[in-house]
Write a protein that holds these residues in place. Structure first.
Motif, PDB file in Angstrom:
ATOM      1  N   ASN A  45     -61.466 -30.732  -8.924  1.00 18.98           N
ATOM      2  CA  ASN A  45     -60.099 -30.735  -8.420  1.00 18.98           C
ATOM      3  C   ASN A  45     -60.086 -31.246  -6.978  1.00 18.98           C
ATOM      4  O   ASN A  45     -60.350 -30.490  -6.048  1.00 18.98           O
ATOM      5  CB  ASN A  45     -59.539 -29.308  -8.507  1.00 18.98           C
ATOM      6  N   PRO A  46     -59.775 -32.513  -6.802  1.00 23.21           N
ATOM      7  CA  PRO A  46     -59.830 -33.116  -5.464  1.00 23.21           C
ATOM      8  C   PRO A  46     -58.874 -32.456  -4.472  1.00 23.21           C
ATOM      9  O   PRO A  46     -59.053 -32.615  -3.257  1.00 23.21           O
ATOM     10  CB  PRO A  46     -59.440 -34.578  -5.701  1.00 23.21           C
ATOM     11  N   ASN A  47     -57.894 -31.702  -4.954  1.00 27.28           N
ATOM     12  CA  ASN A  47     -56.965 -31.032  -4.040  1.00 27.28           C
ATOM     13  C   ASN A  47     -57.488 -29.688  -3.530  1.00 27.28           C
ATOM     14  O   ASN A  47     -56.892 -29.089  -2.644  1.00 27.28           O
ATOM     15  CB  ASN A  47     -55.617 -30.785  -4.728  1.00 27.28           C
ATOM     16  N   ALA A  48     -58.565 -29.206  -4.122  1.00 26.05           N
ATOM     17  CA  ALA A  48     -59.099 -27.910  -3.696  1.00 26.05           C
ATOM     18  C   ALA A  48     -59.797 -28.063  -2.351  1.00 26.05           C
ATOM     19  O   ALA A  48     -60.385 -29.103  -2.073  1.00 26.05           O
ATOM     20  CB  ALA A  48     -60.079 -27.385  -4.740  1.00 26.05           C
ATOM     21  N   SER A  49     -59.728 -27.021  -1.520  1.00 21.63           N
ATOM     22  CA  SER A  49     -60.449 -27.094  -0.243  1.00 21.63           C
ATOM     23  C   SER A  49     -61.733 -26.281  -0.356  1.00 21.63           C
ATOM     24  O   SER A  49     -61.821 -25.332  -1.133  1.00 21.63           O
ATOM     25  CB  SER A  49     -59.570 -26.555   0.888  1.00 21.63           C
ATOM     26  N   VAL A  50     -62.745 -26.684   0.414  1.00 22.51           N
ATOM     27  CA  VAL A  50     -64.003 -25.946   0.404  1.00 22.51           C
ATOM     28  C   VAL A  50     -64.245 -25.395   1.808  1.00 22.51           C
ATOM     29  O   VAL A  50     -64.026 -26.084   2.797  1.00 22.51           O
ATOM     30  CB  VAL A  50     -65.187 -26.859   0.023  1.00 22.51           C
ATOM     31  N   HIS A  51     -64.639 -24.131   1.874  1.00 18.09           N
ATOM     32  CA  HIS A  51     -64.900 -23.472   3.150  1.00 18.09           C
ATOM     33  C   HIS A  51     -66.307 -22.920   3.079  1.00 18.09           C
ATOM     34  O   HIS A  51     -66.746 -22.465   2.023  1.00 18.09           O
ATOM     35  CB  HIS A  51     -63.890 -22.337   3.367  1.00 18.09           C
ATOM     36  N   VAL A  52     -67.003 -22.970   4.219  1.00 13.95           N
ATOM     37  CA  VAL A  52     -68.396 -22.533   4.171  1.00 13.95           C
ATOM     38  C   VAL A  52     -68.539 -21.198   4.904  1.00 13.95           C
ATOM     39  O   VAL A  52     -68.076 -21.035   6.028  1.00 13.95           O
ATOM     40  CB  VAL A  52     -69.310 -23.608   4.792  1.00 13.95           C
ATOM     41  N   GLN A  53     -69.167 -20.252   4.200  1.00 10.66           N
ATOM     42  CA  GLN A  53     -69.502 -18.972   4.835  1.00 10.66           C
ATOM     43  C   GLN A  53     -70.938 -19.124   5.345  1.00 10.66           C
ATOM     44  O   GLN A  53     -71.870 -19.235   4.528  1.00 10.66           O
ATOM     45  CB  GLN A  53     -69.410 -17.826   3.814  1.00 10.66           C
ATOM     46  N   LYS A  63     -75.994 -20.403  -8.263  1.00  6.70           N
ATOM     47  CA  LYS A  63     -75.624 -19.626  -9.460  1.00  6.70           C
ATOM     48  C   LYS A  63     -74.340 -20.110 -10.120  1.00  6.70           C
ATOM     49  O   LYS A  63     -74.285 -20.270 -11.341  1.00  6.70           O
ATOM     50  CB  LYS A  63     -75.492 -18.148  -9.089  1.00  6.70           C
ATOM     51  N   VAL A  64     -73.291 -20.360  -9.317  1.00  6.49           N
ATOM     52  CA  VAL A  64     -71.993 -20.692  -9.911  1.00  6.49           C
ATOM     53  C   VAL A  64     -71.985 -22.048 -10.605  1.00  6.49           C
ATOM     54  O   VAL A  64     -71.017 -22.403 -11.276  1.00  6.49           O
ATOM     55  CB  VAL A  64     -70.858 -20.661  -8.854  1.00  6.49           C
ATOM     56  N   LEU A  65     -73.080 -22.820 -10.440  1.00  9.10           N
ATOM     57  CA  LEU A  65     -73.126 -24.126 -11.117  1.00  9.10           C
ATOM     58  C   LEU A  65     -73.833 -24.063 -12.468  1.00  9.10           C
ATOM     59  O   LEU A  65     -73.884 -25.054 -13.198  1.00  9.10           O
ATOM     60  CB  LEU A  65     -73.800 -25.172 -10.222  1.00  9.10           C
ATOM     61  N   HIS A  66     -74.401 -22.920 -12.797  1.00 11.68           N
ATOM     62  CA  HIS A  66     -74.958 -22.789 -14.147  1.00 11.68           C
ATOM     63  C   HIS A  66     -73.814 -22.906 -15.145  1.00 11.68           C
ATOM     64  O   HIS A  66     -72.703 -22.455 -14.875  1.00 11.68           O
ATOM     65  CB  HIS A  66     -75.725 -21.474 -14.284  1.00 11.68           C
ATOM     66  N   GLU A  67     -74.113 -23.523 -16.277  1.00  9.48           N
ATOM     67  CA  GLU A  67     -73.018 -23.904 -17.176  1.00  9.48           C
ATOM     68  C   GLU A  67     -72.784 -22.928 -18.324  1.00  9.48           C
ATOM     69  O   GLU A  67     -73.722 -22.365 -18.871  1.00  9.48           O
ATOM     70  CB  GLU A  67     -73.288 -25.301 -17.750  1.00  9.48           C
ATOM     71  N   VAL A  68     -71.528 -22.791 -18.669  1.00 14.26           N
ATOM     72  CA  VAL A  68     -71.105 -22.095 -19.885  1.00 14.26           C
ATOM     73  C   VAL A  68     -70.263 -23.118 -20.634  1.00 14.26           C
ATOM     74  O   VAL A  68     -69.381 -23.751 -20.035  1.00 14.26           O
ATOM     75  CB  VAL A  68     -70.290 -20.833 -19.537  1.00 14.26           C
ATOM     76  N   ALA A  69     -70.545 -23.333 -21.896  1.00 19.21           N
ATOM     77  CA  ALA A  69     -69.821 -24.328 -22.696  1.00 19.21           C
ATOM     78  C   ALA A  69     -69.859 -25.709 -22.032  1.00 19.21           C
ATOM     79  O   ALA A  69     -68.892 -26.464 -22.039  1.00 19.21           O
ATOM     80  CB  ALA A  69     -68.378 -23.898 -22.937  1.00 19.21           C
ATOM     81  N   VAL A  75     -72.362 -27.529  -4.712  1.00 18.29           N
ATOM     82  CA  VAL A  75     -71.121 -26.805  -5.026  1.00 18.29           C
ATOM     83  C   VAL A  75     -69.926 -27.640  -4.566  1.00 18.29           C
ATOM     84  O   VAL A  75     -68.938 -27.808  -5.297  1.00 18.29           O
ATOM     85  CB  VAL A  75     -71.106 -25.410  -4.357  1.00 18.29           C
ATOM     86  N   ILE A  76     -70.038 -28.198  -3.370  1.00 20.72           N
ATOM     87  CA  ILE A  76     -68.934 -29.000  -2.836  1.00 20.72           C
ATOM     88  C   ILE A  76     -68.647 -30.184  -3.762  1.00 20.72           C
ATOM     89  O   ILE A  76     -67.492 -30.476  -4.090  1.00 20.72           O
ATOM     90  CB  ILE A  76     -69.259 -29.463  -1.390  1.00 20.72           C
ATOM     91  N   ASP A  77     -69.698 -30.852  -4.231  1.00 24.08           N
ATOM     92  CA  ASP A  77     -69.523 -31.989  -5.158  1.00 24.08           C
ATOM     93  C   ASP A  77     -68.765 -31.574  -6.412  1.00 24.08           C
ATOM     94  O   ASP A  77     -67.867 -32.271  -6.865  1.00 24.08           O
ATOM     95  CB  ASP A  77     -70.889 -32.526  -5.621  1.00 24.08           C
ATOM     96  N   VAL A  78     -69.163 -30.434  -6.967  1.00 23.70           N
ATOM     97  CA  VAL A  78     -68.527 -29.978  -8.208  1.00 23.70           C
ATOM     98  C   VAL A  78     -67.051 -29.665  -7.969  1.00 23.70           C
ATOM     99  O   VAL A  78     -66.184 -30.042  -8.754  1.00 23.70           O
ATOM    100  CB  VAL A  78     -69.271 -28.757  -8.793  1.00 23.70           C
ATOM    101  N   SER A  86     -66.247 -24.156 -12.506  1.00 19.39           N
ATOM    102  CA  SER A  86     -65.167 -24.984 -13.073  1.00 19.39           C
ATOM    103  C   SER A  86     -64.280 -24.157 -14.003  1.00 19.39           C
ATOM    104  O   SER A  86     -63.061 -24.344 -14.038  1.00 19.39           O
ATOM    105  CB  SER A  86     -65.733 -26.173 -13.844  1.00 19.39           C
ATOM    106  N   HIS A  87     -64.907 -23.233 -14.765  1.00 22.61           N
ATOM    107  CA  HIS A  87     -64.092 -22.357 -15.622  1.00 22.61           C
ATOM    108  C   HIS A  87     -63.072 -21.605 -14.766  1.00 22.61           C
ATOM    109  O   HIS A  87     -61.889 -21.547 -15.090  1.00 22.61           O
ATOM    110  CB  HIS A  87     -64.969 -21.322 -16.341  1.00 22.61           C
ATOM    111  N   VAL A  88     -63.573 -21.013 -13.666  1.00 21.36           N
ATOM    112  CA  VAL A  88     -62.684 -20.200 -12.833  1.00 21.36           C
ATOM    113  C   VAL A  88     -61.583 -21.085 -12.227  1.00 21.36           C
ATOM    114  O   VAL A  88     -60.407 -20.721 -12.211  1.00 21.36           O
ATOM    115  CB  VAL A  88     -63.485 -19.456 -11.741  1.00 21.36           C
ATOM    116  N   MET A  89     -61.964 -22.287 -11.777  1.00 25.48           N
ATOM    117  CA  MET A  89     -60.963 -23.189 -11.185  1.00 25.48           C
ATOM    118  C   MET A  89     -59.897 -23.570 -12.210  1.00 25.48           C
ATOM    119  O   MET A  89     -58.709 -23.669 -11.890  1.00 25.48           O
ATOM    120  CB  MET A  89     -61.643 -24.445 -10.632  1.00 25.48           C
ATOM    121  N   ARG A  90     -60.318 -23.790 -13.460  1.00 26.04           N
ATOM    122  CA  ARG A  90     -59.344 -24.171 -14.498  1.00 26.04           C
ATOM    123  C   ARG A  90     -58.386 -23.026 -14.819  1.00 26.04           C
ATOM    124  O   ARG A  90     -57.201 -23.247 -15.063  1.00 26.04           O
ATOM    125  CB  ARG A  90     -60.074 -24.628 -15.766  1.00 26.04           C
TER     126      ARG A  90
END
Ligand code: UD1
Ligand code: MG
Length: 452
Positions: A69-77, A24-30, A61-64, A36-40
């Protein structure tokens, strides 16, 4: 000293109601993912670290996240056991110790940096928990904010709320700020003794109150907190995003004759005194410099358009297009990966791909750069002030020198030196009296047919 801040974005939503194979979070707006919007927005609010909690198996999701932002960390639930459980999937990031923790959802792309900054101010003032609420037209389904004076006492999930509590229309928007000092102790105290058997993040409000910590609610506009769950929701959010972006552009000096028909991307840059006619689509990565006019029904992506240029109507600019100052690209012209120098004109019905067009060159109607041989792409170079006659094919790799002419209807396979005329077509022959002979022959054939 500036306070440190961790933004923790929950992006583990399955999004089954989107009926999509894409998370879901990869569906695009603009034209960029909601995530990515939230990260920005986090970066705009000067959050120094970003942690994203993704669901099991969400490599996409991890790829996106890595690209954004290569400095962001990804955690898996690994199991979906509730919002507090999701937050704790990022325990590593929380344990590093920061002043402010912002917990956000990856499906609320209209969030503004101002709201995040206000949350941070409340934390800086000593609150242990701050919740962002909104007044809902229809509060059903949301957690209700129970206040006493300026104190937030509890968030009651809809499923657990009493009749009285369900009448409250001040609702939990879902985003929450925690002071880094208390965050882990609060989160670790959450249990799953409730109607859904989930670890509710919202329980930290009551827990913090029981420890006499300060808990506050902040109000934000409902539109900012819309969470996308369906394609209809996605369209609603897109429309709101577009409207805000259009207003912003007009307020900076861009004219839009029919703003509601102009579609923008998250990274579209349009300078003041640009005029946009109706029905224009800006795909990703377009910059338009001051004084340029884009006429109706044009589609642009990956293009840089210089000052006082003239584009369209019905122009198609594809990635790698660079139009210099005062250049002109007219109707039914497609340009791809090409630099068009100052004052050059490509006015009608043309394809220019993998090319360089010199300053003040004039490209006649129906010119085609034949850039692809079925295997490789080749370049066409056209010199300054060159003139390409209508309906010519320029078979790349080929170059037309400065000031050269190409005769109309040519197929140019060899370079044309500067100031020369290139003609590449069959010679014309005129047969005197032949037209009359043809007419007589046709008349005779007709007469024969009507007899039989
Ligand atoms: C939540 C809030 C509710 C608020 C509403 C606003 C809780 C308990 N309730 O309810 O007060 O009014 O949002 O929209 O927080 N998620 C995970 N892992 C999980 C569960 C959820 O990552 O195990 C993510 C979801 O992908 C979603 C977000 O957390 O992005 C919220 O979860 P959701 O189930 O939608 O909570 P709501 O019932 O909407
Ligand atoms: Mg929800």
């Amino acid at each position: 000293m500036a306070r440190s801040c961790l933004s923790l974005i929950l992006a583990a939503g399955e999004g089954t109601r989107m009926r999509s194979s894409l998370p879901k979070v990869l569906h695009e707006v603009a034209n960029i993912p909601m995530l990515s919007h939230v990260m920005r927005v986090c970066l705009e609010a000067e959050s120094d670290t970003i942690a994203v909690v993704a669901g099991k198996g969400s490599e996409l999701v991890i790829d996106v996240v890595e690209k954004e932002n290569p400095n962001a960390s990804v955690h898996v639930q690994t199991e979906r056991l509730g919002t507090a459980h999701a937050v704790l999937a990022a325990r590593d990031a929380i344990e590093k110790g920061v002043d402010d923790i912002l917990i956000l959802f990856g499906d609320t792309p209209l969030l503004t940096p101002e709201t995040l900054s206000s949350m941070r101010e409340v934390l800086a003032d000593g609150a242990a928990v701050v919740v962002v609420g909104f007044y809902a037209n229809d509060p059903s389904g949301y957690g209700r904010l129970l206040e006493q004076g300026d104190k937030l006492v509890a968030i009651r999930e809809h499923a657990e709320a009493s009749e009285e509590e369900r009448k409250i229309d001040f609702c939990n928007g879902g985003i929450m700020g925690l002071s880094g000092e208390h965050a882990l102790a609060l989160l670790d105290s959450v249990d799953n003794q409730n109607a859904k058997g989930e670890f509710y993040l919202t329980d930290v409000v009551e827990i913090a109150n029981s420890k006499n910590l300060s808990v506050k609610a902040l109000e934000a506009p409902e539109a900012e907190l819309i969470g996308v769950n369906t394609r209809n929701g996605l369209a609603e959010v897109e429309l709101l995003w577009q409207n805000t972006a259009r207003q912003k552009l007009m307020s900076t000096g861009v004219t839009m004759q029919s703003a509601e028909t102009v579609f923008l991307s998250a990274d579209t840059i349009i300078e003041p005194d640009v005029i946009l006619e109706p029905n224009i689509v800006f795909g990703p990565n377009v910059t338009v410099k001051a004084g340029t006019k884009i006429k109706a029904f044009s589609h642009l992506e990956g293009a840089i358009i210089g000052e006082n240029a003239d584009v369209g109507p019905y122009a198609r600019l594809r990635p790698g297009t660079e139009l210099d100052k005062g250049s002109k690209v007219g109707n039914f012209v497609e340009v791809k990966n090409a630099k068009v120098h100052e004052g050059a004109k490509i006015n009608h019905l043309t394809y220019v791909g993998d090319a360089e067009i010199g300053a003040k060159a004039n490209i006649g109607a129906g010119t085609i750069t034949c850039n692809y041989d079925g295997l490789n792409k080749h370049k066409t170079t056209i010199g300054k002030g060159a003139f390409i006659g209508s309906n010519s094919s320029l078979v790349a790799p080929v170059s037309i020198g400065d000031g050269a002419y190409v005769a109309s209807g040519s197929v140019i396979t060899d370079d044309v030196p500067e100031n020369s005329l290139g003609i590449g077509r069959g010679r014309q022959a005129n047969k005197e009296g032949m037209a009359e002979a043809i007419r007589e022959r046709n008349a005779a054939i007709k007469a024969n047919r009507s007899k039989s």
